[in-house]
Design an enzyme around this catalytic site. Structure first.
Site, short mmCIF file in Angstrom:
data_model
loop_
_atom_site.label_atom_id
_atom_site.label_comp_id
_atom_site.label_asym_id
_atom_site.label_seq_id
_atom_site.Cartn_x
_atom_site.Cartn_y
_atom_site.Cartn_z
N SER A 128 1.26 3.17 7.32
CA SER A 128 2.00 2.55 6.23
C SER A 128 2.06 3.51 5.05
CB SER A 128 1.25 1.28 5.83
OG SER A 128 1.62 0.87 4.55
N TYR A 153 -6.23 -3.41 3.29
CA TYR A 153 -5.22 -3.19 4.35
C TYR A 153 -4.86 -1.71 4.39
CZ TYR A 153 -0.49 -2.51 6.07
OH TYR A 153 0.61 -2.00 6.71
N LYS A 157 -5.52 1.61 7.21
CA LYS A 157 -4.52 2.56 7.75
C LYS A 157 -4.98 3.99 7.51
CE LYS A 157 -1.74 -0.55 9.37
NZ LYS A 157 -1.63 -0.73 10.81
C1 UD1 Z 1 3.16 -3.28 1.96
C2 UD1 Z 1 3.34 -1.83 2.35
C3 UD1 Z 1 4.18 -1.73 3.59
C4 UD1 Z 1 3.59 -2.61 4.68
C5 UD1 Z 1 3.52 -4.04 4.18
C6 UD1 Z 1 2.84 -4.94 5.19
C7 UD1 Z 1 3.33 -0.71 0.21
C8 UD1 Z 1 4.09 0.04 -0.80
N1 UD1 Z 1 4.00 -1.13 1.27
O1 UD1 Z 1 4.37 -3.77 1.53
O2 UD1 Z 1 4.20 -0.39 4.03
O3 UD1 Z 1 4.42 -2.55 5.80
O4 UD1 Z 1 2.71 -4.06 3.03
O5 UD1 Z 1 2.80 -6.26 4.70
O6 UD1 Z 1 2.15 -0.92 0.07
N2 UD1 Z 1 7.05 -9.72 -3.97
C9 UD1 Z 1 7.46 -10.65 -4.89
N3 UD1 Z 1 7.29 -11.96 -4.58
C10 UD1 Z 1 6.72 -12.38 -3.42
C11 UD1 Z 1 6.31 -11.42 -2.47
C12 UD1 Z 1 6.50 -10.07 -2.76
O7 UD1 Z 1 7.95 -10.31 -5.95
O8 UD1 Z 1 6.57 -13.61 -3.25
C13 UD1 Z 1 7.21 -8.30 -4.28
C14 UD1 Z 1 5.90 -7.53 -4.23
O9 UD1 Z 1 5.23 -7.58 -5.46
C15 UD1 Z 1 6.42 -6.13 -3.90
C16 UD1 Z 1 7.69 -6.39 -3.09
O10 UD1 Z 1 8.03 -7.73 -3.32
O11 UD1 Z 1 6.81 -5.48 -5.09
C17 UD1 Z 1 7.47 -6.19 -1.62
O12 UD1 Z 1 6.32 -6.93 -1.22
P1 UD1 Z 1 5.96 -7.16 0.30
O13 UD1 Z 1 7.19 -7.54 1.05
O14 UD1 Z 1 4.80 -8.07 0.37
O15 UD1 Z 1 5.58 -5.73 0.83
P2 UD1 Z 1 4.54 -4.64 0.22
O16 UD1 Z 1 3.28 -5.28 -0.17
O17 UD1 Z 1 5.26 -3.79 -0.76
#
Ligand code: UD1
Length: 344
Positions: A128, A153, A157
């Site tokens: 990741s 997490y 990785k």
């Molecule tokens: C992370 C990893 C990614 C991995 C994934 C597995 C990073 C940069 N990326 O993704 O490589 O495959 O975990 O789960 O660490 N968000 C909201 N509201 C919500 C949920 C999410 O605003 O209810 C925002 C989060 O704050 C983030 C973005 O959406 O900024 C993406 O979040 P998410 O889809 O959970 O993925 P990451 O945590 O970025």
């Protein structure tokens, strides 16, 4: 190259299932899947069958159980492994670190020990972009220094990559590729398979589509005060089928002995940084639906901004992305509608 048998761990999961579809499109590969359905459904196999017209051999096992896991290697001649099976919720891993260390590390220890025992020498590992931590320089390429991670997490990785590297150093004949995914989203173009979490998802795109479909009352944007262009986090969203095709190319590369070192790392990202608010706007455009969302607090474990330079994968594997953010949102939405219609 004769037909090769590939073990896909986590094959009923999101990226695993899409990768199996790509593998089956290639006549060189037989596929065996191992999954315990912790966060996936056996229905994924039926959908794979419906899309490809092919049946695969499956095992329902927990990879932390080495004895059970051993059966797959004893009963089949495996040529390569693509290891997806792992826990992946960033926020949960901050709350429950031992759950993540136990599952993600023990399963990989078992896999590598069994590969050693059964002389399986080709492994592709799901890593990741979170291994890079809170990077200061963008875009991120494979030479970007690895920082302290923001979540357990992500640390699993980092450890996983180190384990592979150590085994590669010890055994010159063992080959591993670590693919560092940025943010995989979207669904197969058929709309018959996609991200299929059993409980309420943690990831942004299934939360967007689920909210629009009325499953959840409202989406919360997790933090509007980040130092970015609109205050929300920036991520490199990449279509799951583009990620899947990279696995087939990486496997071809290993099995055709094109790798230059026995441990190699590739970033898989689209190269474009998209904020949470921009992702919502793209969704609203392609779906024609207004999303009910509110601004909320930051989530522990989130990095501010990250996007990829994937030139290395392009040059070595000949890989490039086909889908843009609109296509990611469109396919995710079509899958959500299909799922709702079919009561999945
Ligand atoms: C992370 C990893 C990614 C991995 C994934 C597995 C990073 C940069 N990326 O993704 O490589 O495959 O975990 O789960 O660490 N968000 C909201 N509201 C919500 C949920 C999410 O605003 O209810 C925002 C989060 O704050 C983030 C973005 O959406 O900024 C993406 O979040 P998410 O889809 O959970 O993925 P990451 O945590 O970025």
């Amino acid at each position: 190259m004769g037909k090769k048998t590939i073990l896909v761990t986590g094959g009923a999961g999101y990226i695993g299932s899409h990768t199996i579809i790509e593998l089956l499109a290639n006549d060189n590969y037989n596929v065996i899947s191992a999954d315990c359905f912790y966060n996936s459904s056996p229905k994924a196999y039926a959908q794979i069958n419906e899309i490809t017209g092919k049946q695969i051999k499956t095992y329902t096992i927990d990879l932390c159980d080495e004895k059970e896991f051993d059966k797959i290697f004893t009963e089949n001649k495996i040529d390569g492994v693509i290891h997806f099976a792992a826990f992946k919720a960033v926020g949960e891993s901050v709350e429950l670190p031992l759950k993540y260390y136990h599952n993600n590390i023990a399963s990989l220890v078992n896999l590598l020990a069994l590969c050693e025992k059964h002389k399986v020498t080709n492994v592709i590992f799901s890593s990741s972009c979170s291994v890079y931590g809170n990077v200061q320089t963008l875009p991120v390429n494979e030479n970007t220094p690895i920082l302290k991670t923001e979540s357990s997490y992500a640390y699993t990785k980092q450890i996983g990559e180190q384990m592979l590297q150590d085994v590669c150093r010890q055994h010159a004949t063992f080959n591993a590729i670590s693919l560092r995914y940025f943010n995989p989203v979207g669904a197969h173009v058929s709309a018959k398979i996609g991200e299929w979490p059993l409980n309420k998802p943690n990831n942004l795109v299934p939360l967007i589509t689920g909210t629009a479909a009325g499953k959840y009352p409202q989406l919360t944007v997790l933090g509007g005060d980040y130092p970015t262009r609109d205050g929300t986090c920036i991520r490199d969203y990449i279509h799951v089928s583009d990620i899947a095709s990279a696995h087939v190319l990486a496997l071809d590369y290993l099995l055709q002995h094109k790798n230059k070192n026995n441990f190699e790392v590739f970033n898989l990202g689209s190269g474009t940084g998209v904020s949470v608010l921009e992702a919502i706007t793209a969704f609203e455009k392609v779906s024609g639906k207004k999303l009910n969302y509110k601004m909320g607090e930051r989530r522990a474990g989130d990095v501010v901004a990250v996007y990829s330079d994937s030139t290395k994968a392009y040059n070595a594997l000949g890989w490039k992305c086909i889908h843009d953010i609109d296509s990611m949102m469109k396919t995710a939405w079509e899958w959500e509608l299909y799922r709702t219609k079919n009561n999945f």
